[in-house]
Design an enzyme around this catalytic site. Structure first.
Site, PDB file in Angstrom:
ATOM      1  N   HIS A 108      66.225  22.661 133.051  1.00 43.26           N
ATOM      2  CA  HIS A 108      64.351  23.097 132.830  1.00 43.26           C
ATOM      3  C   HIS A 108      63.863  24.487 132.585  1.00 43.26           C
ATOM      4  O   HIS A 108      64.346  25.006 131.876  1.00 43.26           O
ATOM      5  CB  HIS A 108      64.491  23.490 135.101  1.00 43.26           C
ATOM      6  CG  HIS A 108      64.961  24.779 134.859  1.00 43.26           C
ATOM      7  ND1 HIS A 108      65.959  24.734 135.076  1.00 43.26           N
ATOM      8  CD2 HIS A 108      64.670  25.977 135.503  1.00 43.26           C
ATOM      9  CE1 HIS A 108      66.380  25.953 135.234  1.00 43.26           C
ATOM     10  NE2 HIS A 108      65.779  26.429 135.682  1.00 43.26           N
ATOM     11  N   ASP A 110      61.918  27.987 133.740  1.00 48.29           N
ATOM     12  CA  ASP A 110      60.953  28.522 135.472  1.00 48.29           C
ATOM     13  C   ASP A 110      59.151  28.174 135.449  1.00 48.29           C
ATOM     14  O   ASP A 110      58.507  28.572 134.689  1.00 48.29           O
ATOM     15  CB  ASP A 110      61.692  29.872 135.223  1.00 48.29           C
ATOM     16  CG  ASP A 110      62.878  29.844 135.379  1.00 48.29           C
ATOM     17  OD1 ASP A 110      63.439  28.879 135.978  1.00 48.29           O
ATOM     18  OD2 ASP A 110      63.431  31.042 135.355  1.00 48.29           O
ATOM     19  N   HIS A 256      66.644  26.157 130.130  1.00 48.09           N
ATOM     20  CA  HIS A 256      67.739  26.651 130.498  1.00 48.09           C
ATOM     21  C   HIS A 256      68.759  25.532 131.306  1.00 48.09           C
ATOM     22  O   HIS A 256      67.746  25.108 132.087  1.00 48.09           O
ATOM     23  CB  HIS A 256      68.272  28.238 130.719  1.00 48.09           C
ATOM     24  CG  HIS A 256      66.952  28.122 131.790  1.00 48.09           C
ATOM     25  ND1 HIS A 256      65.769  28.815 131.931  1.00 48.09           N
ATOM     26  CD2 HIS A 256      67.166  28.813 133.181  1.00 48.09           C
ATOM     27  CE1 HIS A 256      65.022  28.891 133.029  1.00 48.09           C
ATOM     28  NE2 HIS A 256      65.803  28.727 134.159  1.00 48.09           N
ATOM     29  N   ARG A 272      66.474  38.222 139.511  1.00 49.15           N
ATOM     30  CA  ARG A 272      65.456  38.221 138.515  1.00 49.15           C
ATOM     31  C   ARG A 272      63.833  38.084 138.959  1.00 49.15           C
ATOM     32  O   ARG A 272      63.435  37.859 139.683  1.00 49.15           O
ATOM     33  CB  ARG A 272      65.274  36.313 138.918  1.00 49.15           C
ATOM     34  CG  ARG A 272      64.940  35.925 137.296  1.00 49.15           C
ATOM     35  CD  ARG A 272      64.426  34.119 137.658  1.00 49.15           C
ATOM     36  NE  ARG A 272      63.092  33.760 137.624  1.00 49.15           N
ATOM     37  CZ  ARG A 272      62.980  32.635 138.371  1.00 49.15           C
ATOM     38  NH1 ARG A 272      63.977  31.776 138.156  1.00 49.15           N
ATOM     39  NH2 ARG A 272      61.758  32.609 138.740  1.00 49.15           N
TER      40      ARG A 272
HETATM   41  C1  OGA Z   1      66.984  30.691 137.149  1.00 49.69           C
HETATM   42  C2  OGA Z   1      67.920  30.266 136.594  1.00 49.69           C
HETATM   43  C3  OGA Z   1      70.539  30.200 136.016  1.00 49.69           C
HETATM   44  C4  OGA Z   1      71.992  30.912 135.967  1.00 49.69           C
HETATM   45  O1  OGA Z   1      66.974  32.355 137.825  1.00 49.69           O
HETATM   46  O2  OGA Z   1      65.530  30.565 136.756  1.00 49.69           O
HETATM   47  O3  OGA Z   1      68.012  28.739 136.811  1.00 49.69           O
HETATM   48  O4  OGA Z   1      72.222  30.534 135.050  1.00 49.69           O
HETATM   49  N1  OGA Z   1      69.466  31.149 136.682  1.00 49.69           N
HETATM   50  O5  OGA Z   1      71.696  31.282 137.537  1.00 49.69           O
HETATM   51 MN    MN Z   2      65.381  28.292 135.520  1.00 44.31          MN
END
Ligand code: OGA
Ligand code: MN
Length: 281
Positions: A108, A110, A256, A272
């Site tokens: 996906h 974000d 990712h 994040r």
């Molecule tokens: C995010 C995500 C990936 C992870 O925080 O947007 O997709 O590995 N995280 O935690």
């Molecule tokens: Mn993400």
């Protein structure tokens, strides 16, 4: 005093995903460092800045240099006193997870379900599983687009995908109020990066429901073909986290995918921040 210089080293053959050493992101007024990091981010799509020691305030201050920050819709997973920080974490407090233990367990980008999806996300690793699990995979969507056949490029021209956030998490679903704010948005399947001028595929895993204007079977088949095309080691870099890594990805040209870990045995705790982006074109 001579300021430390930043080193940038691509970690894949194609140049996708670069490692940055010698940086200290607390040096918020170090223009040379900022310019080097910004250039690396644009050139390599994803960067990992190693060995950082950041308070929430310092992470927010650095992130803001790239644009206004988004406040995530999941308000219960935000850090107390710092709504710009979404906790990606399996730590618990008073019997519930403080953050999202299962963020992004599929390919996906974000906030693709918003009108202005995230430009980039900065994920800072405070604690990682002791067995080294919980990798994050990244896919270079500009390279994936470039490698499409001319016929497929023509076919995708003008097509749009409908992105909606309506799936449940491990422990909860969106409240009616949260869902009410998120009707979903359609975005082009191929977007042009406003800063680099490069075209990239723009997909979204289970957030991307269908291709607008196509019959369901045709839409499903097209999306399956595109995901199969992206699932190629030539485009994918698998990041193994170290404590102190700050990974900054460009959502405009990458996808990712968070890999699972044993959340009964290990703690994985990350902060994040999310930089707001433009409407994809
Ligand atoms: C995010 C995500 C990936 C992870 O925080 O947007 O997709 O590995 N995280 O935690
Ligand atoms: Mn993400």
């Amino acid at each position: 005093m001579q300021l430390q210089t930043v080193q940038v080293k691509p970690l894949s053959e194609s140049g996708f995903f670069a490692e940055i050493t010698g940086a200290d992101l607390r040096r918020i007024d170090d223009e040379a460092q900022f310019e080097a990091i910004k250039a690396a981010h644009l050139a390599h799509g994803v960067i990992v800045v190693r060995d950082q020691k950041l308070t929430p305030k310092e992470q927010i201050a650095f992130s803001k240099r790239f644009g206004p920050l988004a406040i995530h819709v999941l308000e219960e997973q935000l850090l107390d006193g710092y709504p710009e920080i979404l906790q990606v974490s399996n730590k618990t407090k008073d019997g519930r997870y403080v953050g999202l233990p299962d963020a992004g367990r599929f390919w996906h980008t974000d906030q693709s379900y918003e009108e202005r999806p995230a430009l980039g996300s900065l994920l800072y690793a405070l604690e990682i599983p002791a067995d080294g699990s919980g990798d994050t995979w990244f896919c270079d969507m500009a390279a994936a687009y470039k490698a499409l056949s001319p016929a497929m490029k023509t076919r995708l021209d003008g097509l749009r995908g409908m992105h909606i956030y309506n799936h449940s998490h491990e422990e909860f679903s969106l409240s009616d109020d949260q869902s009410g704010h998120l009707p979903g948005y359609d975005h082009p399947l191929v977007r042009t990066h406003l800063e680099t001028g490069r075209k990239a595929l723009y997909l979204g895993g289970k957030l991307l429901k269908y291709v607008v204007g196509l019959e369901e079977a045709e839409s499903d088949a097209l999306l399956a073909e595109l995901y199969a095309h992206c699932d190629d080691d030539a485009f994918i870099y698998r990041h193994k986290w170290h404590q102190g890594d700050l990974v900054f990805w460009d959502n405009r040209c990458t996808m990712h995918f968070a890999q699972p870990y044993d959340s009964q045995r290990y703690t994985r705790h990350m902060h994040r921040t999310t930089v707001m982006g433009d409407r994809p074109v």
